[in-house]
Structure formats: C-alpha cells, structure tokens
Scaffold this active site. Sequence first.
Site, PDB file in Angstrom:
ATOM      1  N   ARG A 287      45.154  55.558  23.217  1.00 55.02           N
ATOM      2  CA  ARG A 287      46.316  54.749  22.846  1.00 55.02           C
ATOM      3  C   ARG A 287      46.668  53.704  23.906  1.00 55.02           C
ATOM      4  NH1 ARG A 287      52.001  57.266  22.941  1.00 55.02           N
ATOM      5  NH2 ARG A 287      50.776  59.169  23.022  1.00 55.02           N
ATOM      6  N   PHE A 332      39.912  32.699  60.252  1.00 51.56           N
ATOM      7  CA  PHE A 332      38.831  33.685  60.136  1.00 51.56           C
ATOM      8  C   PHE A 332      39.339  35.063  59.715  1.00 51.56           C
ATOM      9  CE2 PHE A 332      40.289  33.299  64.563  1.00 51.56           C
ATOM     10  CZ  PHE A 332      40.936  34.521  64.678  1.00 51.56           C
TER      11      PHE A 332
END
Length: 526
Positions: A287, A332
């Site tokens: 469901r 970075f």
Amino acid sequence: MTATSNTFRLGEDLLTAGTALAIARGDMKLQCSSTAKKKVVASYEVVRQIVDKGHPVYGINTGFGPLCTTKISKEETSILQTNILQSHSVGVGQPVAGEIAKLMLVLKAHSLAKGFSGISEATLDRIIWHIENNAIPIVPSQGSVGASGDLAPLSHLFLPLIGLGKVEFEGKTMDTPLFFKKTGLQSLALGPKEGLALINGTQFIAAHAIRVVEKLHSCLSQADIIGAMMIEGLQGSVKPFYEKLHQLRPFKGNIHVAKRIGKLLQGSEILEDHIDCERVQDPYSLRCIPQVHGASRNTWLHLKELLEVELNAVTDNPVIIDKDLTISGGNFHGQPLAMALDYACLAASEIGNISDRRIYLALEGNSPGVPKLLMKDTGINSGYMILQYTSAALASENKGLCFPASADSIPTSLGQEDHVSMGSISGRKALRVLDNVEKILAIELLTAAQAFEYRKPLKSGIFLEEVHLEVRKKVSFADKDRVFADDIEKGIQMIRGQVLLDIIDRVRKKEKISLKTKYSDEFEVY
C-alpha cells in the site's frame, strides 16, 4: 552551456552524471577548445609570476598542510610538486573499479580546464590522452578522509604522469616504466602548483557519486516494476495509487511512483477479478510503495542536483582567480556530497528493506490462490522459504552500512585540517549497499514472478505480461525444490543488465503508450 553534439568541451559545457559516464564509456569524445586553453595558459602564467616575485602563496612556494609557513625557493618549486605526488600516495585496499578511476580523470580534466588551477597545457593534454586511450591508473580504494581533496587516491591517479605507479592498459596491469616503453610517453616535469592542483579536489567522491546516481536510479525504476508485479501476484489494490490521493500530499517522488505503477497495472484482468473483494486494505509494503519508493526518489533527486553543481565546480586549492587574486579556501571539502551520499545510502537501503518485506509477504500464503512458500507441494519441498533468508541477511547488512560516514571527523595534518568530511567512505558504502539492493530486488523478482504465475489464466497489463515472459525465458516456474542460487544469479544479471527497463521501453514504443509523469524530466534524466 550543455553539450549539443557527440563532443564534450572541457571547461565549457555542463557536465552531468550521464555525460561523464558517456565519456568514460567511449560514447562521447572530449575536446579542449582554444578558449579553454587560453584560460589554462593564463592561469599557469599567473603561477609563474608568483614564483618569480617570491610572495608566499600556499602550495606554490610554501610547504603543505602544517608546513604552510615553510618557504620554498624558486629553484625547489618543481621538486615540491613532484614530491607531493609521491608523499601523498599512501592508499591501501583493493583498487577501485577502472570506470571509477576513469571518471576521476574526466572530472579532474573538466575542473582544470576551467582555468583557475595553474595547471600547464601539457599536463592537461596528458590527462586527456589517458582518457582517450583508455590508459587507466590503478587507484587504491582506501586512504581519503574527504577533505583537502581526495589526496591519496588522486595522488595514485596521477603518479603515471611522473613515471611512477601502475596503469591498466590494453587489458593488462603494468608498472608505468613498461607503459612508457609501450606508448613512447615520457615523464612530465611538473611546474609550480601542478602537483597540488592534481591531487586537491573531490573527484574520488564525485566519481563514486556518479555511479550511485546511476545504480540507485536503476534500482528505483526496477523496484517500481517488481512491486507492481507483486501487487498483481498478491491481488493488491490499485486505489493507493490513485492520483487524487497523492495530490493531497504532493511530494514529487510519491506522485511520480504512483503514476508509473498505475500505468504498469493499466488493463489488468487480475485487478478487475478482485475489484469487489472484501479486503479493506493491503499491508504497508504494498500500500505504501508510493510513499517509500517516492521518498527514495526524492533523495535521488537531491543527490543528482548537488552532484551536478560539484561536477562543474573548481575544487582544488589555492584558486587562481586572476593575476591579482589568489585565494586559499576550502572548495576541496567534501561535505556537500558526503552528507548527500549518506542520505542516498539510507534511501537505497530502504528500497531493499521494503522489497524484503514484500518477499516475506508473498511467502505467507494469505493471498487467495497463492500457496504458502509459493509452492503447492510443501513439506518434502521448502519452496521459496530460504530465499527470504538471503534477502533478510542482505537487508540487515545494509542497515549496518547506513551509519553516516559524514557524522565522523578525525583531525589530520597536525590539526591544520581539523574537520574532514569522510565523503570517500560515504561513496564507497553507498555502492556496497546498492550492490546488495540489486540482489534483494532479484529475489523479489523471482518471488513476484512465482506468485504472478498463480493468477493464470487471468492476464495483467501488457507491460507486466512481457516482463513475466522475459523472466520465464531465464528462470522456469518452480513446482519443486532446486538449487535456487542459480535462479538468483540469473535474476541479479537481469537487474544489473536493466533487462526490465529495456522491456518496458520496448513495449512502450511498440504500443505507443506514454509512461511520462509530471516529474519525468526530473526523475528520468541524469
């Protein structure tokens, strides 16, 4: 801008996960235009001027990390860049897949070609040569903490530029000196900042994220199809997939999944046969497919959008903005992708969890006409009982892998790098989870096909009938015990080969049926 032909312009076109994969797989060519090369040359010239003037700039004429206050003479700047590749090559563990390493080359070339990294044209050309000639460096999988760039793996990736490391070339792994002998290449003399530009960046994390985007998309799309087949096999209701329900809680993923499954079930005789049954509602694993699969779809979309930013970013350090401005920053740092990859790892695991629940549900024998353990003659036969043990083991293993790597940080570089992302671990873990999910989905495919068989002579919609027919070409109906590991392996190959998706696409084109939803452009393109 977006690539409009079969050629991708480094540093200029918009790189996506799909485009990067096309380049890595040889389906798209690379080009570094004169415009990009001018930017690269100008950036390299700025670095040369910095060296000549002697003003200290991190990584150009200073040491690295905690050695950032150590001045490096003009004469030693080139040695510094060669040394950094050697000293930072500390990776351990099994090598990453060749495709991951090649993606790293593609991503690094695109970033460098933007002209903010101080790299030389000759070095960029050599990286492009490796991509075009499928000469892929060997990169260990462990050693990056996902900040200051993926230092260790990127160092191994570029050791061959200076005559060191190993390369996979023409189907063989060889030391770089032998590789040079075969190709006639020679070591490059790295200029100031080049070594640092090569190893500083998030290309290891991003390359893994590309594969996560591809594999998670495949699992999500096939989970919808297999879930729809299980709904048919267990006589589930179609009402939980009605659009009117999902407009009341309009998450994009939920709407997309509900619409897709509704179309897969369209024209089903099986649904019509039990439309007036007295069952009030189905278990959650049937469901709530739109809510669970949909949530994982939303997670996938989040990762895809963040990854696209990263793929077109400059992530090394320092960054050469122009001749008057060089910035030592933190582009970075892998945190943006690290957190998203951990989220995607959980999203993938949940697809496996709910799939395992549907497998268990199929074995209970509570659906009319479907025998317990999916086999009529049980007792002497165990039926499909033990296949669920395997899916349970895989689902449980995935739960253990869901602890977010990005929740951890260990200071490195004597405290200079005191908060790191661990995004490299996030990416590797997510791929491990997805490997397991593919296996779970393969088991659900087998059990759904077995349950589906008990609905004969009633027919489902044309899509699921064709999927079931293809499964039966490879794995026969089981009326007694056999070595089910063989069946599972065939199922895994179907999932990894995206056979179900090919069938759906073939039927869609033949029957001229649209499966597009309101959000297909977002969820089906990467």
